[in-house]
Design a protein around this motif. Structure first.
Motif, mmCIF file in Angstrom:
data_model
loop_
_atom_site.group_PDB
_atom_site.id
_atom_site.type_symbol
_atom_site.label_atom_id
_atom_site.label_comp_id
_atom_site.label_asym_id
_atom_site.label_seq_id
_atom_site.Cartn_x
_atom_site.Cartn_y
_atom_site.Cartn_z
ATOM 1 N N ALA A 386 0.836 -1.198 0.000
ATOM 2 C CA ALA A 386 0.000 0.000 0.000
ATOM 3 C C ALA A 386 0.872 1.248 0.000
ATOM 4 N N ASN A 387 0.363 2.303 -0.599
ATOM 5 C CA ASN A 387 1.093 3.579 -0.620
ATOM 6 C C ASN A 387 1.306 4.075 0.811
ATOM 7 N N ASN A 388 2.533 4.539 1.096
ATOM 8 C CA ASN A 388 2.946 5.066 2.408
ATOM 9 C C ASN A 388 3.048 3.985 3.485
ATOM 10 N N ALA A 389 3.107 2.708 3.096
ATOM 11 C CA ALA A 389 3.293 1.638 4.076
ATOM 12 C C ALA A 389 4.678 1.734 4.701
ATOM 13 N N THR A 390 4.819 1.240 5.955
ATOM 14 C CA THR A 390 6.107 1.250 6.654
ATOM 15 C C THR A 390 6.492 -0.179 7.031
ATOM 16 N N PHE A 391 7.822 -0.423 7.073
ATOM 17 C CA PHE A 391 8.366 -1.736 7.404
ATOM 18 C C PHE A 391 9.589 -1.525 8.297
ATOM 19 N N ALA A 393 13.514 -2.607 9.180
ATOM 20 C CA ALA A 393 14.687 -3.199 8.537
ATOM 21 C C ALA A 393 15.227 -4.365 9.375
ATOM 22 N N PRO A 394 15.812 -5.401 8.765
ATOM 23 C CA PRO A 394 15.846 -5.635 7.306
ATOM 24 C C PRO A 394 14.491 -6.147 6.852
ATOM 25 N N ALA A 395 13.861 -5.435 5.915
ATOM 26 C CA ALA A 395 12.473 -5.699 5.556
ATOM 27 C C ALA A 395 12.348 -6.719 4.425
ATOM 28 N N SER A 396 11.234 -7.419 4.429
ATOM 29 C CA SER A 396 10.825 -8.274 3.308
ATOM 30 C C SER A 396 9.520 -7.699 2.772
ATOM 31 N N ILE A 397 9.565 -7.224 1.521
ATOM 32 C CA ILE A 397 8.414 -6.531 0.927
ATOM 33 C C ILE A 397 7.980 -7.286 -0.315
ATOM 34 N N THR A 398 6.725 -7.691 -0.354
ATOM 35 C CA THR A 398 6.186 -8.370 -1.524
ATOM 36 C C THR A 398 5.498 -7.358 -2.423
ATOM 37 N N LEU A 399 6.003 -7.226 -3.655
ATOM 38 C CA LEU A 399 5.408 -6.331 -4.646
ATOM 39 C C LEU A 399 4.476 -7.149 -5.527
ATOM 40 N N VAL A 437 15.745 -5.490 2.837
ATOM 41 C CA VAL A 437 15.687 -4.068 2.490
ATOM 42 C C VAL A 437 16.143 -3.220 3.680
ATOM 43 N N ALA A 438 17.124 -2.366 3.441
ATOM 44 C CA ALA A 438 17.665 -1.510 4.500
ATOM 45 C C ALA A 438 16.755 -0.316 4.761
ATOM 46 N N ALA A 439 17.056 0.395 5.831
ATOM 47 C CA ALA A 439 16.259 1.576 6.187
ATOM 48 C C ALA A 439 16.342 2.631 5.086
ATOM 49 N N GLY A 440 15.209 3.291 4.835
ATOM 50 C CA GLY A 440 15.170 4.320 3.801
ATOM 51 C C GLY A 440 13.765 4.489 3.257
ATOM 52 N N THR A 441 13.593 5.448 2.339
ATOM 53 C CA THR A 441 12.315 5.679 1.672
ATOM 54 C C THR A 441 12.473 5.311 0.208
ATOM 55 N N TYR A 442 11.507 4.554 -0.313
ATOM 56 C CA TYR A 442 11.635 3.978 -1.653
ATOM 57 C C TYR A 442 10.417 4.307 -2.511
ATOM 58 N N SER A 443 10.675 4.525 -3.819
ATOM 59 C CA SER A 443 9.612 4.789 -4.796
ATOM 60 C C SER A 443 9.489 3.572 -5.707
ATOM 61 N N LEU A 444 8.377 2.862 -5.621
ATOM 62 C CA LEU A 444 8.193 1.600 -6.329
ATOM 63 C C LEU A 444 7.241 1.773 -7.507
ATOM 64 N N THR A 445 7.565 1.117 -8.615
ATOM 65 C CA THR A 445 6.680 1.105 -9.783
ATOM 66 C C THR A 445 6.703 -0.279 -10.405
ATOM 67 N N ALA A 459 1.595 3.962 -11.636
ATOM 68 C CA ALA A 459 1.786 5.074 -10.705
ATOM 69 C C ALA A 459 2.757 4.648 -9.610
ATOM 70 N N VAL A 460 3.435 5.643 -9.003
ATOM 71 C CA VAL A 460 4.443 5.375 -7.973
ATOM 72 C C VAL A 460 3.776 5.048 -6.637
ATOM 73 N N VAL A 461 4.321 4.041 -5.953
ATOM 74 C CA VAL A 461 3.940 3.726 -4.578
ATOM 75 C C VAL A 461 5.162 3.970 -3.701
ATOM 76 N N THR A 462 4.988 4.780 -2.640
ATOM 77 C CA THR A 462 6.091 5.116 -1.746
ATOM 78 C C THR A 462 6.000 4.285 -0.467
ATOM 79 N N VAL A 463 7.121 3.697 -0.050
ATOM 80 C CA VAL A 463 7.159 2.946 1.204
ATOM 81 C C VAL A 463 8.368 3.410 2.014
ATOM 82 N N THR A 464 8.286 3.233 3.332
ATOM 83 C CA THR A 464 9.375 3.616 4.226
ATOM 84 C C THR A 464 9.807 2.406 5.037
ATOM 85 N N VAL A 465 11.116 2.215 5.108
ATOM 86 C CA VAL A 465 11.681 1.150 5.953
ATOM 87 C C VAL A 465 12.447 1.835 7.080
#
Length: 716
Positions: A386-391, A393-399, A437-445, A459-465
């Motif tokens: 989801a847009n603006n989701a947070t995780f 670190a070290p994160a596992s994110i399913t796109l 995934v390390a700490a940071g803010t990411y723009s996913l497409t 469209a871009v989805v932004t997530v924060t780790v």
């Protein structure tokens, strides 16, 4: 010639009318060719371009390449020296400025210009990480300087020979293969990450791909781990259907090169996949239709020294059957059609020009009639995360993504973090698991590409780790077998076992090494690997464990010794993987005697004994004659001796067996390129200057008083 057809015979037109007609024709031709290219490069007619002058196939200035070739592969970028993997490329017939300007001219016309690496004359062997790093750094510089649209892997011979014991194409244990895959991924990801529409293609020979169906090892199937390791990045592959002889197809019948049946059978194998070494549990998966083209020689002489030329009429028969399902009544029978087959390739543009461009004319007449309608781009959207989701670190994110195409099919969905490609999925439901995934803010497409080559980005989805205070503890690992100092008899079978654990995570894999050479890996406990066919020698074995966070630990080394075993009554020495064998040298293996047909190293006689292999079976040890090599070579070559082979020092000595009045020696590459020619009179032996010959595999063609003798040599 076309302008003359506009007038009745023996008439002339006013100068102004002639110019108007010429302009009209030129405008019409541009529209026609642009219409073909505008099919989003979904169909390709690929031609290799000689960066040298050949008297039989003269040099063509790059900007003058026939406009019906919409992909041009420049041959070749090569290592600066044998064993030095720093790649180099320099135009030989034009200035660098002219050459770059010509590339821009072709690109402005919507055509792709790629740099091809290797060829038959220049081995590219990335045996070490240092080799790989030199290759990547130098290729980045070449591609950037000239502005190439991608690169093509055209490796042959020793460049793609698998090490002994490398039996799994999904997990190769040959360092030069794995380093090539890593290098190609680094280059492709680097340039695509800059937003460049960067292409990655490959032109293997048949034995290195489809040849893995009947037998896997050494040369057979040597390209399969490369294609498998790059399948998510590969734009397309065009296997060379020439210089190959006959091959087994999926119907277990043998088809000969130079026929429509061969084209159809070999292409069907790539598009259906096939069991490697006929092992259903080791299946090479099918490539997408848009990833498959095929290569043919442009002429019946010169372009393919070992044959494989197919007439334009038979090429069209094969294409009609593959793409449209129109049977020509051949022996090989398709049970499906491939309307999105990518295209066709030829060696070469220069050879095609000598035939008045008959190859490209025939190919263009076929492919220009396809995909002429307006294509609707696909639709795509990211459904997770989801847009603006947070995780944490070290994160596992399913796109995850959904994608559809209104007037075709979705060929792939790529997932990006900014401009960095994370992964690709070629079938629905589309997803990618991004781990560690390390700490940071990411723009996913997500980016969807359809069967016609059109692409759409979501469209871009932004997530924060967010940062984690947890420090990862590396895994522990130790070898439990064999015991240090253990002794075996060659050819040995050694079972290697290890214990591994991770205090704050899981062990993702355990790899087993002999020195710096990876033997294999195991992903689940109990961790083990069976090392078979081990030759005499002393070996240092280690295990390396990797945990789920990427931390790595290497075990203490265990030393084992393998002594030379009984050869079953043979007086011939046992074959060794590290030994170099030249023509007529013999070796024993599992109770049989084999004779080398040319220079070979690390090619096991058990798997490399056949008509086109480096070894030939003499017979069982008890009955095989261990002398008289003439029993297993032709009378033509028995009288011809060339040494040292491989070449060492400044000269090669050629002994002809008797005196000849007139002798001509021609040195050619496997592609038929003449690199040296000299004439001698009244000689029984002669010397060739090895320092003036290119490195790699070469063929000597010797005409002596009308008699032809041939010999393969390796120039190191």
């Amino acid at each position: 010639m076309k302008t003359r057809k506009l007038l009745p015979p023996h008439q002339s037109a006013p100068l102004g009318r002639k110019k108007s007609l010429l302009r009209l024709l030129a405008f019409f031709f541009v529209l026609l060719t642009c219409g073909f290219d505008a099919a989003a490069q979904s169909r390709v007619i690929v031609g290799y371009f000689h960066n040298w002058n050949n008297a039989s196939a003269p040099y063509i200035r790059l900007r003058d390449v026939d406009s019906r070739y919409n992909v041009i592969d420049i041959a070749f970028a090569t290592p600066v020296a044998y064993g030095d993997m720093t790649m180099t490329f320099t135009p030989t017939q034009q200035s660098k400025a002219e050459f770059i300007a010509d590339i821009r001219t072709l690109q402005s016309q919507g055509r792709k210009v790629l740099i091809s690496i290797g060829g038959a004359d220049a081995p590219v062997e990335l045996n070490t990480t240092a080799d790989k790093d030199k290759f990547v750094t130098s290729m980045k510089a070449i591609i950037t300087e000239y502005g190439f649209d991608g690169f093509d892997i055209d490796l042959e011979g020793t460049s793609v020979i698998l090490n002994s014991g490398d039996t799994n194409f999904k997990n190769s244990t040959t360092p030069k293969i794995n380093n090539l895959v890593t290098a190609a991924r680094e280059l492709t990801t680097f340039f695509r990450g800059q937003g460049k529409d960067f292409w990655l293609t490959s032109a293997p020979e048949v034995q290195y791909v489809q040849g893995g169906y009947g037998n896997y090892g050494t040369a057979f199937g040597g390209y399969l781990p490369i294609l498998y390791g790059l399948r998510d990045l590969l734009t397309f592959v065009h296997v060379q259907y020439y210089n190959t002889g006959s091959q087994n197809a999926l119907d277990d019948k043998i088809y000969g090169q130079g026929t429509a049946d061969f084209i159809v059978a070999m292409t069907d194998m790539l598009l259906k996949g096939f069991p490697v070494a006929r092992n259903a549990a080791n299946f090479f998966p099918a490539l997408r239709q848009d990833q498959v083209a095929f290569g043919l020689p442009a002429t019946g002489n010169g372009a393919a020294p070992a044959g494989g030329y197919v007439t334009p009429a038979d090429v069209t028969k094969a294409l009609n059957y593959l793409v449209k399902g129109i049977s020509y009544g051949g022996q090989y029978v398709l049970n499906t059609t491939y309307p999105n087959l990518r295209g066709i390739m030829t060696w070469s543009i220069n050879w095609d020009k000598t035939q008045n461009y008959s190859f490209v004319t025939n190919a263009y007449n076929f492919f220009s009639t396809l995909n002429t309608g307006n294509n609707t781009p696909p639709t795509v959207s990211l459904t997770g995360p989801a847009n603006n989701a947070t995780f944490a670190a070290p994160a596992s994110i399913t796109l995850t993504a959904t994608a559809a195409d209104a007037n075709g099919t979705v060929s792939k969905v790529e997932f990006y973090n900014g401009s960095t490609l994370l992964g690709t999925d070629t079938s629905s439901p589309y997803s990618y698991s991004w781990t560690g995934v390390a700490a940071g803010t990411y723009s996913l497409t997500a980016r969807a590409t359809d069967n016609a080559g059109s692409a759409t980005t979501s469209a871009v989805v932004t997530v924060t780790v967010t940062g984690s205070t947890t420090t990862n503890t590396p895994p522990t690992v130790s070898l439990t077998g064999p015991a240090s100092g253990a002794a075996y008899t060659a050819p040995a079978s050694i079972t290697i076992t290890a214990n591994a654990a991770d205090a704050n995570g899981t062990v993702s894999k355990v790899e087993f090494f002999q020195g710096t050479t990876k033997l294999g890996e195991d992903l689940t406990a109990p961790y083990s690997f069976s090392w078979t066919g081990v030759a005499a020698g002393t070996y240092s074995i280690t295990a390396r464990a990797t945990d789920n966070a990427g931390a790595v630990t290497t075990s203490a080394a265990v030393s084992v010794t393998v002594t030379g075993g009984s050869t079953g009554g043979c007086t011939v020495a046992a074959w060794s993987a590290t030994a170099v064998y030249t023509k007529d040298m013999q070796a024993s293996r599992n109770g049989n005697v084999y004779v080398a047909k040319w220079w070979t190293q690390n090619e096991d006689p058990l798997t490399a004994s056949c008509q086109y292999c480096p070894w030939q079976l003499v017979g069982p040890c008890a009955s095989a004659r261990t002398a008289a090599p003439a029993d297993v070579v032709s009378a033509q070559t028995a009288e011809l001796r060339v040494y040292p082979n491989p070449a060492q020092g400044s000269a090669l000595t050629v002994e002809l067996g008797r005196s000849y009045e007139q002798v001509t020696v021609v040195v050619v590459s496997d592609r038929g390129r003449e690199v040296s020619r000299a004439t001698y009179q009244n000689v029984t032996s002669l010397q060739l200057p090895a320092t003036k010959l290119p490195k790699g595999l070469l063929v000597l063609r010797i005409t002596a008083d009308g008699k032809t003798l041939t010999k393969r040599i390796m120039n190191q």
